[in-house]
Design an enzyme around this catalytic site. Structure first.
Site, short mmCIF file in Angstrom:
data_model
loop_
_atom_site.label_atom_id
_atom_site.label_comp_id
_atom_site.label_asym_id
_atom_site.label_seq_id
_atom_site.Cartn_x
_atom_site.Cartn_y
_atom_site.Cartn_z
CG ASP A 1 -2.06 0.96 1.17
OD1 ASP A 1 -2.21 1.61 0.11
OD2 ASP A 1 -2.80 1.09 2.16
CG ASP A 2 -0.09 4.78 -0.23
OD1 ASP A 2 -0.84 4.36 -1.12
OD2 ASP A 2 -0.44 5.64 0.61
CB CYS B 1 -6.32 2.92 -2.24
SG CYS B 1 -5.02 3.68 -1.26
NE ARG C 1 -5.50 -0.99 -2.31
CZ ARG C 1 -4.79 -1.84 -1.57
NH1 ARG C 1 -5.24 -3.07 -1.38
NH2 ARG C 1 -3.66 -1.47 -1.02
CE LYS D 1 -6.10 0.52 1.30
NZ LYS D 1 -5.28 1.74 1.18
CG HIS E 1 -9.68 1.79 0.24
ND1 HIS E 1 -8.59 2.60 0.40
CD2 HIS E 1 -10.77 2.59 0.47
CE1 HIS E 1 -8.97 3.81 0.71
NE2 HIS E 1 -10.30 3.84 0.76
CB SER F 1 -6.00 3.36 4.49
OG SER F 1 -6.28 3.22 3.13
CG HIS G 1 -1.81 4.11 3.64
ND1 HIS G 1 -2.24 4.92 4.66
CD2 HIS G 1 -2.53 4.47 2.54
CE1 HIS G 1 -3.18 5.74 4.20
NE2 HIS G 1 -3.37 5.49 2.92
CG ASP H 1 -2.18 0.83 -3.41
OD1 ASP H 1 -1.04 1.30 -3.22
OD2 ASP H 1 -3.13 1.06 -2.64
CG ASN H 2 -1.34 4.43 -4.80
OD1 ASN H 2 -2.46 4.06 -4.45
ND2 ASN H 2 -0.46 4.91 -3.92
CE LYS I 1 -2.67 7.66 -1.41
NZ LYS I 1 -2.78 7.09 -0.05
#
Length: 426
Positions: free
Chosen positions: A41-42, A81, A85, A138, A140, A170, A241, A293-294, A314
């Site tokens: 995540d991130d 996110c 996803r 996670k 989301h 998150s 994240h 994811d990013n 992001k």
């Protein structure tokens, strides 16, 4: 070697092509392969030693890359996110199925919307050809629709036989015990800070310290219990994240501080998963894919990650917001220590897995991805010659070969390198 995309150049007008509807198997296996997605995540493009970070420790993710294939031109489908996803799980741009909003780009705990249940997910398609499917981590992609507890949009409604610990959104700043927010209001925000096990809330507020370890234990158990049949597992880490956390086992293990500790914990979990596959004799029959994811959230400074030489953060559509690390691992089938500059997208995961599994999507379904089998196993070239990047229903950027044009940016404030230097001094 591909040149780095440069948004200063113009772009050729391109006509969008509608992609394949059903997929046939072209790479033969003795039995149906297993699939695991490990999703950070991130995590920024440059956050791993293998991808060029100067001080991040060599860890099990780097070992994974040394035994697999790392991708240098892999794109998330969005820079935030929720849409990113959704695209990976469906192989389709969210704009195709109305998963967009003029008011917000990500879902919140009180949102009464989610990934449309009419969408056929990767889990659905693999279920249809005999796979056991599991989701941990996670999510989301939505929670409730008709009331505050119906769980209409939780993972068990999207083709997953097993759903373990699920963080519905998150690990927000409003949940961190040592954050300024907690100091101001006197405690975690109960609206944001809760944890499911399958469809039942088990913690409110959620305790993050040992969460990754608990999720990893569930993942290992799922693999052990399904080793005699083909399986698909997605383990989506809450890290790195913000608010950044790590367990006691990993705290203080990185020269980068807490953020590096979190990276090491994600890597440690990955190493345990790969180690179990080796132990059970499943490595040669299991394709494992690691990505983020990013891009990294640079405004968070030392707790925001690193996108390397790429501009943007992001939420933006410069390379830093959407170019992500990618590693494929399948020892004995994917060349060890290989890397590629072929163009790829998270949209390509569903068609890749389905080609390998002999699966399909319903007739008439338009996919936006291409199978990567030619590159992974046959030393070929990617069928993806261009990449359309949408924000909500709008086309924001296009990558074509070695060039990229950015048509627009999101209304969120753009952080320049000079401004970032002032925001995050050495």
């Amino acid at each position: 070697m591909s040149q780095r995309p440069d948004h200063r150049y113009g772009a050729t007008v391109i006509t969008c092509i509608l992609f394949i509807q059903t997929l046939t198997q072209s790479y033969e296996f003795d039995k149906k392969p297993n699939f695991i997605i490990l999703l950070a995540d991130d995590m920024g493009y440059n956050d791993l030693y293998t991808f060029g970070h100067p001080s991040q420790e060599y860890n099990p993710l780097d070992t994974m890359a040394s035994k697999g294939m790392s991708w240098r031109n892999l794109y998330a489908s969005d820079s935030l996110c929720t849409p990113s996803r959704a695209a990976m799980l469906t192989g389709r741009l969210p704009a195709r199925y109305g998963f967009v909003s003029e008011s917000t780009r990500t879902l919140h705990p009180n949102s009464k919307s989610g990934l449309p249940r009419t969408e056929v997910t990767l889990a659905h398609a693999l279920q249809n050809v005999g796979y056991s499917t599991g989701y941990i981590g996670k999510w989301h992609l939505g929670i409730n629709r008709y009331n505050n507890s119906d769980g209409y949009y939780l993972p068990h409604n999207y083709g997953f036989h097993y759903v373990g610990l699920t963080l519905p959104n998150s690990n927000e700043l409003s949940c961190a015990e040592d954050s300024d927010y907690i100091a101001r209001v006197g405690g975690p925000d109960a609206l944001y800070c809760f944890l499911y096990d399958s469809s039942e809330v088990i913690q409110q507020p959620v305790q993050f310290e040992n969460l990754t370890e608990a999720m990893t234990e569930q993942a290992l158990l799922f693999i052990e219990q399904n080793q005699q049949r083909p399986f698909f597992l997605q383990l989506s880490f809450p890290q790195p994240h913000v608010s950044v956390y790590s367990s006691k086992t990993y705290t203080g293990t990185s020269r980068r501080g807490l953020y590096g500790d979190a990276i090491n914990e994600v890597a440690g979990s990955t190493g345990r998963v790969l180690g179990l596959l080796d132990q059970l004799g499943l490595s040669r029959d299991t394709l494992v894919f690691f990505t983020s994811d990013n891009g990294a959230w640079l405004e968070m400074c030392s707790e925001g990650g690193n996108n390397g030489a790429f501009d943007g953060t992001k939420g933006q559509f410069w390379e830093g917001g959407i170019r992500v690390p990618g590693i494929f691992w399948m020892p004995g089938r994917i060349p060890a220590g290989s890397h590629t500059h072929e163009l790829a997208s998270h949209l390509d995961i569903l068609p890749t897995f389905l080609e390998m599994a002999g699966g399909s999507v319903p007739p008439g379904t338009i996919l936006d991805g291409h199978s990567l089998v030619n590159v992974l196993f046959e030393d070929g070239t990617s069928d993806r010659k261009y990449n359309f990047i949408y924000c909500q229903q709008y086309l924001f950027a296009v990558r074509v070969g070695s060039f990229k044009v950015v048509y627009r940016q999101h209304s969120m404030e753009a952080i320049s390198r000079d401004a970032l230097g002032s925001l995050c001094p050495e």
